[in-house]
Write a protein that holds these residues in place. Sequence first.
Motif, PDB file in Angstrom:
ATOM      1  N   SER A 281       0.846  -1.190   0.000  1.00  0.00           N
ATOM      2  CA  SER A 281       0.000   0.000   0.000  1.00  0.00           C
ATOM      3  C   SER A 281       0.882   1.241   0.000  1.00  0.00           C
ATOM      4  O   SER A 281       2.046   1.197   0.397  1.00  0.00           O
ATOM      5  CB  SER A 281      -0.897  -0.006   1.239  1.00  0.00           C
ATOM      6  OG  SER A 281      -1.691  -1.169   1.289  1.00  0.00           O
ATOM      7  N   PRO A 282       0.354   2.377  -0.456  1.00  0.00           N
ATOM      8  CA  PRO A 282       1.135   3.620  -0.425  1.00  0.00           C
ATOM      9  C   PRO A 282       1.527   3.966   1.014  1.00  0.00           C
ATOM     10  O   PRO A 282       0.771   3.751   1.950  1.00  0.00           O
ATOM     11  CB  PRO A 282       0.174   4.659  -1.010  1.00  0.00           C
ATOM     12  CG  PRO A 282      -0.816   3.874  -1.806  1.00  0.00           C
ATOM     13  CD  PRO A 282      -0.958   2.568  -1.097  1.00  0.00           C
ATOM     14  N   GLY A 283       2.747   4.490   1.186  1.00  0.00           N
ATOM     15  CA  GLY A 283       3.217   4.871   2.508  1.00  0.00           C
ATOM     16  C   GLY A 283       4.729   4.764   2.615  1.00  0.00           C
ATOM     17  O   GLY A 283       5.424   4.419   1.662  1.00  0.00           O
ATOM     18  N   LYS A 284       5.229   5.057   3.817  1.00  0.00           N
ATOM     19  CA  LYS A 284       6.668   4.999   4.079  1.00  0.00           C
ATOM     20  C   LYS A 284       7.012   3.652   4.718  1.00  0.00           C
ATOM     21  O   LYS A 284       6.295   3.173   5.605  1.00  0.00           O
ATOM     22  CB  LYS A 284       7.075   6.141   4.997  1.00  0.00           C
ATOM     23  CG  LYS A 284       6.903   7.521   4.355  1.00  0.00           C
ATOM     24  CD  LYS A 284       7.356   8.625   5.297  1.00  0.00           C
ATOM     25  CE  LYS A 284       7.214  10.001   4.635  1.00  0.00           C
ATOM     26  NZ  LYS A 284       7.655  11.084   5.538  1.00  0.00           N
ATOM     27  N   TYR A 285       8.132   3.085   4.281  1.00  0.00           N
ATOM     28  CA  TYR A 285       8.568   1.780   4.756  1.00  0.00           C
ATOM     29  C   TYR A 285      10.073   1.829   5.054  1.00  0.00           C
ATOM     30  O   TYR A 285      10.818   2.638   4.476  1.00  0.00           O
ATOM     31  CB  TYR A 285       8.301   0.686   3.724  1.00  0.00           C
ATOM     32  CG  TYR A 285       6.845   0.465   3.402  1.00  0.00           C
ATOM     33  CD1 TYR A 285       6.089  -0.467   4.107  1.00  0.00           C
ATOM     34  CD2 TYR A 285       6.215   1.185   2.373  1.00  0.00           C
ATOM     35  CE1 TYR A 285       4.758  -0.681   3.801  1.00  0.00           C
ATOM     36  CE2 TYR A 285       4.883   0.980   2.072  1.00  0.00           C
ATOM     37  CZ  TYR A 285       4.167   0.046   2.795  1.00  0.00           C
ATOM     38  OH  TYR A 285       2.849  -0.162   2.495  1.00  0.00           O
ATOM     39  N   THR A 286      10.473   0.933   5.929  1.00  0.00           N
ATOM     40  CA  THR A 286      11.903   0.722   6.193  1.00  0.00           C
ATOM     41  C   THR A 286      12.160  -0.775   6.196  1.00  0.00           C
ATOM     42  O   THR A 286      11.535  -1.526   6.964  1.00  0.00           O
ATOM     43  CB  THR A 286      12.316   1.323   7.544  1.00  0.00           C
ATOM     44  OG1 THR A 286      12.060   2.728   7.533  1.00  0.00           O
ATOM     45  CG2 THR A 286      13.805   1.091   7.792  1.00  0.00           C
ATOM     46  N   PHE A 287      13.077  -1.187   5.310  1.00  0.00           N
ATOM     47  CA  PHE A 287      13.439  -2.594   5.230  1.00  0.00           C
ATOM     48  C   PHE A 287      14.624  -2.841   6.180  1.00  0.00           C
ATOM     49  O   PHE A 287      15.657  -2.174   6.098  1.00  0.00           O
ATOM     50  CB  PHE A 287      13.821  -2.972   3.802  1.00  0.00           C
ATOM     51  CG  PHE A 287      14.353  -4.362   3.656  1.00  0.00           C
ATOM     52  CD1 PHE A 287      13.492  -5.456   3.703  1.00  0.00           C
ATOM     53  CD2 PHE A 287      15.714  -4.603   3.479  1.00  0.00           C
ATOM     54  CE1 PHE A 287      13.973  -6.750   3.572  1.00  0.00           C
ATOM     55  CE2 PHE A 287      16.202  -5.888   3.357  1.00  0.00           C
ATOM     56  CZ  PHE A 287      15.319  -6.966   3.404  1.00  0.00           C
TER      57      PHE A 287
END
Length: 523
Positions: A281-287
């Motif tokens: 989904s649209p948004g900010k992520y951190t792997f």
Amino acid sequence: HLVLYKKDVSGNWVFSHTIKNFTQPFRSLEIDPQGNIWASHFYTPELFKITLSPDLKSVDSVRVFSSLRTDSKNEQIHLFKFKGRIVCNDKVNFYTFDDLTDSIKPYDLLNEKLADYKDIQKSIPAGNDIYWLVRPGEFILIKIDNQDVKILQRIPFSLFHYELPDNDENVTPLSDSSFIFCMKNGVAVWNADSSPYKVKNKNHLLIERVSVFSDKETVKYLPIKSSKKISVPYKYHSLSFSVVYPSGPEKEIKYRCMLEGKDKNYSSFSLSGKKEYHKLSPGKYTFHAEAADNLGNILDSVRYDFEIKAPFYATSTAYFIYFILSLGLIVGICFFIQLYIEKSKSRIELEQRKLRQAEIEAQEKEILRLKNEKLETDLTFKSKELASSTMLTIKKNEILIDIKNELSEQKEKLGTQYPNKYYEKLIKMIDSHLDSEDDWVIFQSNFDRIHENFFRNLKLKYPDLTSTDLKFCALLRLNMTTKEIANLMNITVKGVERGRNRLRKRLEISPDTSLVDFMIGFK
């Protein structure tokens, strides 16, 4: 075709001749220390060992290796050379040619040291036992030293701002530490000594590759390091991460990862350093990724921040457009409602005016009908009065005529006994009342009022009519008989017939037309 080039006296390469007896298309070519030419077929999983004639003008023999292993199926063979040794792979294993057994065997050193890189497509010598290896998505700089292979640097394709030529990637050494990478639209110069992509020690966990792909499997690579925030268009909402712990025994390294913004906890440890996420989904992520040894000790960790942009229909610009469109729609609906109300009011007012007009016309028609009925009633009444008056006049004249006849008979019987002066006086009195002009004037006036200026219209149309003719016309309109007309006008029946004929000629009426019908219908 195989062609031969030679250096001229100036040291320039010039075309010499085409080598006969070999026309197969090939992708790559290498020459072993014995002078044999090795070539991989361009389309099929075939490897050729070509031996030339002593004069190098034709092919003496061609040995074909149709597959490198028994279970290989249509895998493209890639051919290269390490330290003078012919090496090839099929994405499953590395192989080399063994002169002692005259056969192709697995290359154990590379299969062990480059176990995670068996999809190498090309090897480019960089000097001093250093080679650039090309694999999907990255360049790898290695050094082969005796029975060891060290990975020095790993450079992802996504680092470059320009696209590389597909299947024709190439690196040209400028010095021991500087290299030129060939791009589609230019070149890139790489300094290996200052590269941040050096594999320094075995405690360094490296993000090898980050790729994104759409529902149509269109793959793109993201930069591993960037000074700008990494944003991914929504259509590439599926990502694949590949991490590696280059130094040390990779077979003992385990990996686990977590995508902050989607996962709540780390995944279980796995020997694979690859992880895919689909339809984010649209948004900010951190792997987040961690590497651990076989005892579970965390060796190193790494993170990768990125953002998946919202699709256009979910952006603030789109919402603003939706707001404007909604506002326009509301205004339009209000406008059309108002227009509908105004049209409805106008239609209702028009219908009400039509109803009022219809009511007024109905009332006027009713009034006119009542007036006509009253007029008809009055006309009928007046006609009856006139007819009664006329009949009284006729009766009076009949009585006067009877009296006159009786006087004449008595005069004949009495003779001189009945004096003439008395007889004549009575006769004159009777005649004066039989032909009274005053009675006719009163009759004419009443008749003209009842029958809508009958005499005036008749005189205008037929100016030659006499007063006697007009009397005839009036009495005929009243549908009187010949005898009644004769008594009323104090003439004989023959006189009435003569009057009828005279009137028919003056009115120019044919004998077949009834005078009574003509007079009744005249207006």
